[in-house]
Every structure is written in C-alpha cells, then in structure tokens.
Scaffold this motif. Structure first.
Motif, PDB file in Angstrom:
ATOM      1  N   LEU A   1       0.834  -1.202   0.000  1.00 21.68           N
ATOM      2  CA  LEU A   1       0.000   0.000   0.000  1.00 21.68           C
ATOM      3  C   LEU A   1       0.874   1.260   0.000  1.00 21.68           C
ATOM      4  N   LYS A   2       1.926   1.220   0.814  1.00 18.80           N
ATOM      5  CA  LYS A   2       2.825   2.378   0.872  1.00 18.80           C
ATOM      6  C   LYS A   2       3.511   2.589  -0.479  1.00 18.80           C
ATOM      7  N   ALA A   3       3.871   1.487  -1.090  1.00 13.72           N
ATOM      8  CA  ALA A   3       4.514   1.578  -2.417  1.00 13.72           C
ATOM      9  C   ALA A   3       3.544   2.188  -3.424  1.00 13.72           C
ATOM     10  N   ILE A   4       2.295   1.776  -3.330  1.00  8.49           N
ATOM     11  CA  ILE A   4       1.258   2.330  -4.225  1.00  8.49           C
ATOM     12  C   ILE A   4       1.103   3.830  -3.980  1.00  8.49           C
ATOM     13  N   ARG A   5       1.103   4.200  -2.692  1.00 12.53           N
ATOM     14  CA  ARG A   5       0.969   5.614  -2.343  1.00 12.53           C
ATOM     15  C   ARG A   5       2.119   6.448  -2.927  1.00 12.53           C
ATOM     16  N   ASP A   6       3.348   5.907  -2.767  1.00  9.37           N
ATOM     17  CA  ASP A   6       4.527   6.688  -3.162  1.00  9.37           C
ATOM     18  C   ASP A   6       4.754   6.709  -4.672  1.00  9.37           C
ATOM     19  N   ASN A   7       4.498   5.569  -5.301  1.00  7.68           N
ATOM     20  CA  ASN A   7       4.742   5.514  -6.742  1.00  7.68           C
ATOM     21  C   ASN A   7       3.938   4.366  -7.372  1.00  7.68           C
ATOM     22  N   PRO A   8       2.707   4.623  -7.714  1.00 16.10           N
ATOM     23  CA  PRO A   8       1.845   3.540  -8.200  1.00 16.10           C
ATOM     24  C   PRO A   8       2.361   2.872  -9.479  1.00 16.10           C
ATOM     25  N   GLU A   9       2.972   3.673 -10.348  1.00 14.34           N
ATOM     26  CA  GLU A   9       3.484   3.087 -11.603  1.00 14.34           C
ATOM     27  C   GLU A   9       4.582   2.078 -11.305  1.00 14.34           C
ATOM     28  N   LYS A  10       5.472   2.483 -10.405  1.00 16.88           N
ATOM     29  CA  LYS A  10       6.581   1.598 -10.057  1.00 16.88           C
ATOM     30  C   LYS A  10       6.058   0.332  -9.360  1.00 16.88           C
ATOM     31  N   ALA A  11       5.064   0.528  -8.463  1.00 20.82           N
ATOM     32  CA  ALA A  11       4.483  -0.630  -7.768  1.00 20.82           C
ATOM     33  C   ALA A  11       3.853  -1.597  -8.765  1.00 20.82           C
ATOM     34  N   GLU A  12       3.149  -1.050  -9.735  1.00 17.73           N
ATOM     35  CA  GLU A  12       2.528  -1.878 -10.785  1.00 17.73           C
ATOM     36  C   GLU A  12       3.602  -2.644 -11.566  1.00 17.73           C
ATOM     37  N   TYR A  13       4.675  -1.924 -11.835  1.00 17.29           N
ATOM     38  CA  TYR A  13       5.788  -2.493 -12.587  1.00 17.29           C
ATOM     39  C   TYR A  13       6.422  -3.656 -11.825  1.00 17.29           C
ATOM     40  N   LEU A  14       6.392  -3.516 -10.463  1.00 17.54           N
ATOM     41  CA  LEU A  14       6.984  -4.566  -9.624  1.00 17.54           C
ATOM     42  C   LEU A  14       6.018  -5.733  -9.397  1.00 17.54           C
ATOM     43  N   GLY A  15       4.846  -5.651  -9.978  1.00 15.01           N
ATOM     44  CA  GLY A  15       3.916  -6.778  -9.910  1.00 15.01           C
ATOM     45  C   GLY A  15       2.801  -6.614  -8.884  1.00 15.01           C
ATOM     46  N   VAL A  16       2.702  -5.407  -8.281  1.00 14.73           N
ATOM     47  CA  VAL A  16       1.617  -5.179  -7.323  1.00 14.73           C
ATOM     48  C   VAL A  16       0.360  -4.774  -8.099  1.00 14.73           C
ATOM     49  N   SER A  17      -0.723  -5.475  -7.829  1.00 13.50           N
ATOM     50  CA  SER A  17      -1.980  -5.116  -8.494  1.00 13.50           C
ATOM     51  C   SER A  17      -2.559  -3.879  -7.795  1.00 13.50           C
ATOM     52  N   VAL A  18      -2.259  -2.741  -8.342  1.00 15.81           N
ATOM     53  CA  VAL A  18      -2.558  -1.476  -7.664  1.00 15.81           C
ATOM     54  C   VAL A  18      -4.050  -1.326  -7.343  1.00 15.81           C
ATOM     55  N   LYS A  19      -4.878  -1.513  -8.359  1.00 18.89           N
ATOM     56  CA  LYS A  19      -6.327  -1.330  -8.142  1.00 18.89           C
ATOM     57  C   LYS A  19      -6.870  -2.337  -7.133  1.00 18.89           C
ATOM     58  N   ARG A  20      -6.397  -3.571  -7.241  1.00 21.94           N
ATOM     59  CA  ARG A  20      -6.895  -4.602  -6.329  1.00 21.94           C
ATOM     60  C   ARG A  20      -6.497  -4.271  -4.880  1.00 21.94           C
ATOM     61  N   TYR A  21      -5.252  -3.836  -4.704  1.00 22.76           N
ATOM     62  CA  TYR A  21      -4.798  -3.524  -3.348  1.00 22.76           C
ATOM     63  C   TYR A  21      -5.527  -2.288  -2.800  1.00 22.76           C
ATOM     64  N   ARG A  22      -5.755  -1.333  -3.678  1.00 25.73           N
ATOM     65  CA  ARG A  22      -6.542  -0.157  -3.237  1.00 25.73           C
ATOM     66  C   ARG A  22      -7.950  -0.594  -2.824  1.00 25.73           C
ATOM     67  N   TRP A  23      -8.483  -1.522  -3.587  1.00 24.02           N
ATOM     68  CA  TRP A  23      -9.837  -2.030  -3.308  1.00 24.02           C
ATOM     69  C   TRP A  23      -9.866  -2.720  -1.947  1.00 24.02           C
ATOM     70  N   TYR A  24      -8.849  -3.552  -1.683  1.00 17.44           N
ATOM     71  CA  TYR A  24      -8.774  -4.225  -0.376  1.00 17.44           C
ATOM     72  C   TYR A  24      -8.725  -3.181   0.751  1.00 17.44           C
ATOM     73  N   ALA A  25      -7.868  -2.180   0.545  1.00 16.51           N
ATOM     74  CA  ALA A  25      -7.728  -1.133   1.570  1.00 16.51           C
ATOM     75  C   ALA A  25      -9.060  -0.416   1.780  1.00 16.51           C
ATOM     76  N   PHE A  26      -9.772  -0.181   0.696  1.00 24.71           N
ATOM     77  CA  PHE A  26     -11.075   0.498   0.770  1.00 24.71           C
ATOM     78  C   PHE A  26     -12.055  -0.328   1.601  1.00 24.71           C
ATOM     79  N   ILE A  27     -12.065  -1.629   1.375  1.00 20.58           N
ATOM     80  CA  ILE A  27     -13.005  -2.506   2.097  1.00 20.58           C
ATOM     81  C   ILE A  27     -12.654  -2.540   3.596  1.00 20.58           C
ATOM     82  N   ILE A  28     -11.372  -2.715   3.886  1.00 20.98           N
ATOM     83  CA  ILE A  28     -10.950  -2.760   5.302  1.00 20.98           C
ATOM     84  C   ILE A  28     -11.293  -1.433   5.982  1.00 20.98           C
ATOM     85  N   SER A  29     -10.993  -0.362   5.285  1.00 19.05           N
ATOM     86  CA  SER A  29     -11.248   0.969   5.811  1.00 19.05           C
ATOM     87  C   SER A  29     -12.741   1.182   6.082  1.00 19.05           C
TER      88      SER A  29
END
Lengths: 329, 431
Positions: free
Chosen positions: A200-228
């Motif tokens: 999540l922190k990686a997504i916050r700081d640099n979403p493009e880079k996180a995506e490039y590293l294999g993090v599913s940005v939208k999915r992780y944001r979605w998880y965070a949204f649900i927990i929140s």
C-alpha cells in the motif's frame, strides 16, 4: 516473529508509553468525571474510524471525503437491529455492521479505486451524499430527518438495562469499546506492517513503479477500501449506543470532513497520529464550543494553520522535536 | 371559530393578573436579596441550548436574547426565592452534539434545569436522555414527536413543546373560515418531517370543512433552499385557488419576493402558517395584503392590555432594534414556568425542591407569559394560544401585520392527549 516478540522488540520507551496510555485509559473512569469518560468513549469510537480512514489516506494515498457513509452504515445497523428487530447483542451488531459495510465498500470501492486524487475524493463524497439523501427521503424506513432510536445493547450476552445510563456508558460500555479499539489497533498495526501494508505504501509513493513490480494497484486499493469501510462501520456501531439516536447528519459530508480533520490534526504520516488527532479534536471541540459560538471559525483557522505550518500534524511536530533533541545531544 | 366564554374570561383574567405579576415583581425587587430560608446560597444554574446558526439561527437568537433579558430582570428583582440565576449556554447543533452538550450541562456544569432546543430531531435524542439522567428539560420548539405521533407520552423530566402540526391546523381552520369558496390548493413545504406533517394535517382539516377541496400540487424544496423560481413556475402552472406553506425561517421573505416578481399572489390566495416567525422581514413592498399569516405562539401587536407583552416588546426593541418573534415567548414561558414551579414547591415543602419535585409542579401548570396564559398539560406537553390573521399594510411599520387577529386556543389546534390519534381526532370534529 510472533506478535508479542514484535512488541518486545520495540524500544522500551515506546512500550512503556503504550502501557501507560493503555492503563490510563482503562483507569480513567475511576478518577475522571463521568462526562470526561463519556467524551473518551466517543473518542474510542472515532479512533476506530480514523484508523480505518488512515489506511486509505495515510498508507494508500487516497483521500476519502465520504467516509461518514460507512460510519453511518454501522450506526444505522445498530439502530435497525436494536429498534426494529429487537436484536440487542452488541457482538451481532458489530458482525452485521462489518458484513454490510464490507459488501457496500466492495461495490462502491470497485468504482472509486479506478480514480485517484480529487476524482476519488469527489466520488466518495458523492456516495456519502447519496446515502444521506436516501436516509432523508426513505423516511418510512429510516425515520428521515428525525432519525432512529438506538436501544441499549447487551454486552457479551449480559443484559445491563438495570444499570443507570451514564454508569453503563462510562463503565461497562467504556471498557468494552476500549478493548475493541485495542484489538483493532493491534490488527491495523499488523496490517500496515505486513507485506500488504508495504505494498500500500509503495502504491501511495509511486503507483506506476508498484505496478511495474507486480503489485496489483487497483486490487490492493480495493482491499484497503473494504478494510477501511469495515473499520468505519465498527466505529459507527460503537458510537450509536453512546449517542442513543442516529440521524442523517452522521453521514453528511461535514462529518466526513471531521474525520479527515482529525487525521490531519494528529498527522497521517504516523500510525498513532490520527488517534492523537481524534482525542485532541474531541476535547478541543468540547472546550471551544462552550467558550464561543464562533467555534467553527476557530477550527477553520486551526485547519489552515495545520496545512500551512505543520502539515505533519501533532505527531509530526512531536517527531521533529524529538529528532531535534536527539540531534542536539 | 368563536372563542368560548371560559377562554375569553381566561384571557381577560390573565391580562389583569399579568399586570399584577409585574407590579408584584417590582415590589419584590428590593425585598428579596438573600436566599429564602432553606434555599442554597449559590446561584441557580440554568443550561440554555439555543440554535444560533443556519436555518434556526433567527428564532434561536431571539430566544437566547429573551433568556438573557429574563435573567437580567429576575436577578434585578432578587432572583428566584432570593437565589440569583446564572446562564450556561451550549449551542444547539446536530443531534450527536446536542446529546454531548446536554450531558455536559448536566454532569459537568451541574445545572438545575436545561431550557432550549428547537429541532424535533434533537428533541427525540435529548428527551429520553433527560429521563435517564433525571434532568429537567423544558423545550422551546423541540418535541418528541415522530411524525404526528408522540413517542414519549409519559415523562417526568422532559417537558415538550406544543405539537408540531398545530400551526397547520390553525391555518386550515382560518382558510376554511376566510376562503370558503376555494376548490383547489397547492402546497410548498420543506422536505422534512415538519413540512410533510404540516401539509398532511392542513389538508385533513381543510377537507373536513370542505370535502371537495382538491390538492393540485405539492412541492418539496429542501430546508435551506433559497431559489424558488422553478417551484413558483410550477405553482403558476397548477393555478390553485390557494397556496399553503409552512416555511418559517429566512425562506419566507425569499419565497415572497420571488412570488411578488411574477405576481403569484395577485390571483392566488395564500396561507403562510408559520411565516410570522420572521415577520419583520416581510416588507410591504413584496408582501401583499390578504394572505393568512401565522405568528405561532406570540404576536408582538396582539393587544395593548397585556403589560407583560407591552413591556417586553419595548425592552426587546430598545435593545435590538427588532420586533420580537414567537420563539421569544417559548423562551420566556419555560423560564417563567420553572420559576413558578420552584416557588410553588417551596411554599408547600418549605425547602428547596428537587428536580423531580419541580417536575411534578410543572405538570399541569399555568403561568402568565408574553402571549397570555400558557402552561403544560398533565402529559408535559406545552399548551398555548396561536395568533393568526390576514396581512395588512395599515400600520406604521415597513412590514406587514395582521388584521383581524385570530387567537386560536389549544383546544382548537392540538389533540387533547398525547395518545390521541391526530386524524381520528380531526374526523371527530363538528363540521
């Protein structure tokens, strides 16, 4: 590493502070007035909400301006279950609030996390106001502007209806809420410290880079949204019996703004920042409202001051003072 | 509707007694300076919860000013049984915050009584709390009604305002009386429970007297709306014989101005059931003559024979350069009722009464207030006369007043008990 080992591995001063604060909160009703204990009880509920909000804001970089929506879901769940269905078990209320809010957060989040920055903020605000309008318009179901009563819930299966109201709130319910806050704080700490939290922190700081590293940005944001959303609903469900009445004002955008204010006041870059912001906001509002009818002006000035002078909030100021102290040694 | 002989005698008798109360109060001013025997020496702490911003800002401010005027006068005349009164103000905002403020006043400031609150949403939150905390709460405009049903028919500490729909019922009675030939009506009311209930009860009463009256339009602008041009266009299109509205705040002059711009009330009659709540804003230049205008529970020009009113209007005008609105008398009455109840208890018990004892004395009480005699029923619901009439420009002001002034009594406009079903009660009236 096991959780208790993790806690022990913290610096001794931090552990000591946590223990002292925990004991202080626990023992507060013994030496503080009922009203102070009551304010602290409302803080516990708000603390749960801002913990959830900050997962989205501080850790994922998404500012929600409609988080009161989920808080109201929790509060109205308490009202419906106690008032309409005579289900008085607090544990059931909390579980149902989590289920409903998670489902709604999953649906709304699926749309919202496709957008970022002002678009995300406006979308969440729009959903919050939609729910506000629903509560007002479907008055046969929701009580409209008059709201709904929240009956006193059973705690751990115990019917405590014989205890005077304030004693119930500032003793039994106080401890119950504090324990839930402690558990949820620990759970949130585990979440933000986990690989998921790092993503999540990686997504916050640099979403493009996180995506490039294999993090599913939208999915992780979605998880965070649900927990929140689930955290906000638990906070709302805990707050409702303390107020005794829920109304559409709880989901109005200004209430979402209050949650953001608390987070900014305490500092969203620090895990405990929003909690500090919550407690300061509640007690400050209490004092200022009694002193002047221009309390909104004062809070506006504080917000402007924070953004301009201390964007890191109270926790940020404390942190920089500590750093300066260490640097001077 | 004619006033009964009993009600007339009560009004006239009340006027005489009101004058007596003022004279007696003056006599007491120098005599009562130390607390009565058995009374605590510290001041009486009165919690006040006025709404000072937003749509409730105008009436709330008027009520807060009145509370201060009352406190100054009471303190100048020696206090209540020799005890000075001390005001502790906490603003009325949201239900959540009102609950907090109410608890603060009770638990932290340890007030003897809390007066105020105008919103029924807040009343519903605070009413049960008053009972649970054992705290006397004397509402200004706030009730504990859900729609038109009372949710707290039996209370010990919560003293509620008169039923919300009273002014709409009064408006319909006068509509039937003054405009008996109307066939079609339209409503423009705020989209919340008060607006909806007023429209429903207005229609129920009007149809009781004139069953063939038909509603041709119902519009629901949100509370706080300031642009009614589209609503006025819809009303013009519907061409009703009469337009009814329960607007009560800053929206009344706005609607009136925008309606005047297109000459809406040149061809259509109007019934503003509660518009008198901001009467001094209804300037002659845009408010026509011939409308029904309700002043709720106080009309500043009701009579010259009620010294309490005459003195208060002068004091209020001298201080604020405004003519008082009805909320002033809600504020004045609840304080006067509390004072009278305490004195009554003391005269019987010979000691300073508990909150519960004061509550018992308040049930069924009648006291002279600014608008004549007012009181609480045994179920702790406020009763008072309502003032309505037909707008006129024949006065020395730049705003409209009413002539004739119709005084509607509680028995005409509120159901007799909290348990009574409103619409069944209306059906039972003689036509």
């Amino acid at each position: 590493m096991k959780p208790w080992q993790e806690i022990l591995s913290l610096k001794s001063t931090k552990v000591l502070i946590l223990i002292v604060v925990g004991l202080l909160f626990l023992g507060l009703p013994l030496f503080a007035s009922q009203y102070v204990s009551y304010l602290m009880l409302t803080f516990f509920a708000y603390a749960v909400m801002v913990l959830g909000l900050n997962l989205l804001f501080g850790y994922t970089g998404l500012l929600s301006f409609g988080h009161a929506f989920f808080m109201a879901i929790g509060a109205y769940t308490a009202a419906f279950l106690t008032g309409k269905f005579s289900i008085l078990y607090m544990e059931v209320i909390l579980v149902v609030a989590v289920i409903i809010s998670s489902i709604l957060a999953a649906l709304i989040g699926a749309i919202c996390v496709r957008y970022i920055k002002i678009y995300f903020a406006m979308l969440t605000l729009a959903f919050g106001m939609l729910f506000y309008t629903f509560l007002l318009k479907f008055y046969y179901l929701t009580g409209g502007d008059e709201g709904m009563r929240v009956l006193r819930p059973y705690l751990l299966g115990f019917n405590l209806s014989e205890i005077p109201k304030m004693q119930y709130l500032t003793r039994s319910y106080y401890i119950y809420t504090l324990v839930i806050l402690a558990i949820l704080t620990f759970v949130m700490w585990k979440i933000v410290s986990s690989p998921f939290g790092l993503c999540l922190k990686a997504i916050r700081d640099n979403p493009e880079k996180a995506e490039y590293l294999g993090v599913s940005v939208k999915r992780y944001r979605w998880y965070a949204f649900i927990i929140s959303g689930a955290y906000a609903a638990i906070g709302g469900a805990l707050l409702a019996p303390a107020i005794g009445q829920v109304d559409p004002g709880l989901t109005y955008w200004t209430h979402s703004g209050t949650l953001v204010f608390m987070t900014l006041l305490g500092g969203f870059e620090n895990f405990f920042g929003p909690l500090i912001g919550g407690v300061v906001y509640i007690f400050l509002q209490d004092k200022v409202m009694s002193l002047t009818t221009y309390w909104r002006f004062i809070f506006g000035a504080i917000l402007a001051f924070l953004v301009i002078v201390a964007p890191g909030g109270i926790a940020g100021v404390i942190s920089s003072l500590v750093k300066k102290e260490k640097g001077g040694e | 509707m004619e006033k009964t002989r009993r009600e007339f005698v009560k009004l006239v008798g009340g006027a005489a007694l009101g004058a007596g109360v003022i004279l007696a109060g003056k006599g007491r001013a120098s005599a009562q300076t130390i607390p009565a025997k058995g009374a605590p020496s510290e001041p009486i702490r009165i919690g006040v919860m006025p709404g000072l911003t937003g749509v409730i800002g105008v009436p709330g401010t008027a009520a807060w000013r009145t509370t201060q005027i009352w406190a100054d006068e009471v303190n100048a005349s020696g206090g209540i049984l020799g005890r000075k009164v001390e005001l502790h103000m906490e603003e009325e905002t949201t239900a959540k915050e009102c609950v907090e403020r109410f608890k603060k006043l009770t638990l932290e400031k340890k007030v003897d009584v809390i007066v105020g609150l105008m919103s029924t949403g807040n009343g519903l939150a605070v009413g049960p709390l008053a009972e649970e905390l054992g705290q006397l709460w004397l509402a200004w405009d706030g009730t504990t009604q859900k729609g038109v049903e009372e949710t707290m028919p039996k209370t010990k500490f919560a003293f509620k305002s008169i039923d919300n729909e009273a002014e709409a019922i009064g408006g319909a009675i006068l509509t039937a009386k003054y405009f008996p030939k109307i066939k079609t009506i339209a409503g423009i009311n705020n989209d919340y429970s008060y607006g909806r209930d007023c429209w429903e009860s207005f229609q129920a009463v009007l149809k009781h007297f004139h069953p063939n009256v038909k509603a041709v339009e119902a519009l629901w602008p949100k509370l706080g709306e300031t642009d009614f041009t589209s609503h006025i266009a819809a009303l013009k299109k519907a061409k009703p014989d009469l337009i009814m509205t329960s607007f009560w705040s800053g929206d009344v002059p706005i609607l009136m101005k925008q309606a005047a711009a297109v000459g809406l009330f040149k061809t259509t009659k109007g019934c503003f059931t509660t518009g008198g709540g901001v009467h001094y804003t209804l300037k002659k230049e845009f408010t026509p003559e011939g409308l029904i205008l309700g002043y709720n529970s106080m009309y500043f020009k009701w009579t010259d024979t009620w010294p309490l009113l005459t003195k208060f209007v002068k004091t209020y005008f001298d201080k604020y350069k405004e003519y008082p609105v009805y909320e002033c008398d809600h504020a004045y009455f609840v304080l006067q009722a509390y004072k009278t109840a305490v004195e009554k208890c003391y005269s019987i018990l010979g000691k300073w009464p508990t909150k519960e004892e004061v509550g018992k004395a308040l049930s069924g009480i009648q006291v002279p207030s600014l608008s004549g005699y007012r009181g609480y029923r045994e179920d702790n619901i406020m009763t008072c006369n309502f003032f309505m009439g037909i707008t006129t420009h024949k006065n020395p002001y730049d705003f409209v007043t009413i002539d004739p002034v119709e005084v509607l009594t509680p028995s005409q406009i509120i159901k007799p008990t909290a348990e009574t079903k409103l619409y069944e009660w209306i059906k039972g009236w003689k036509s």
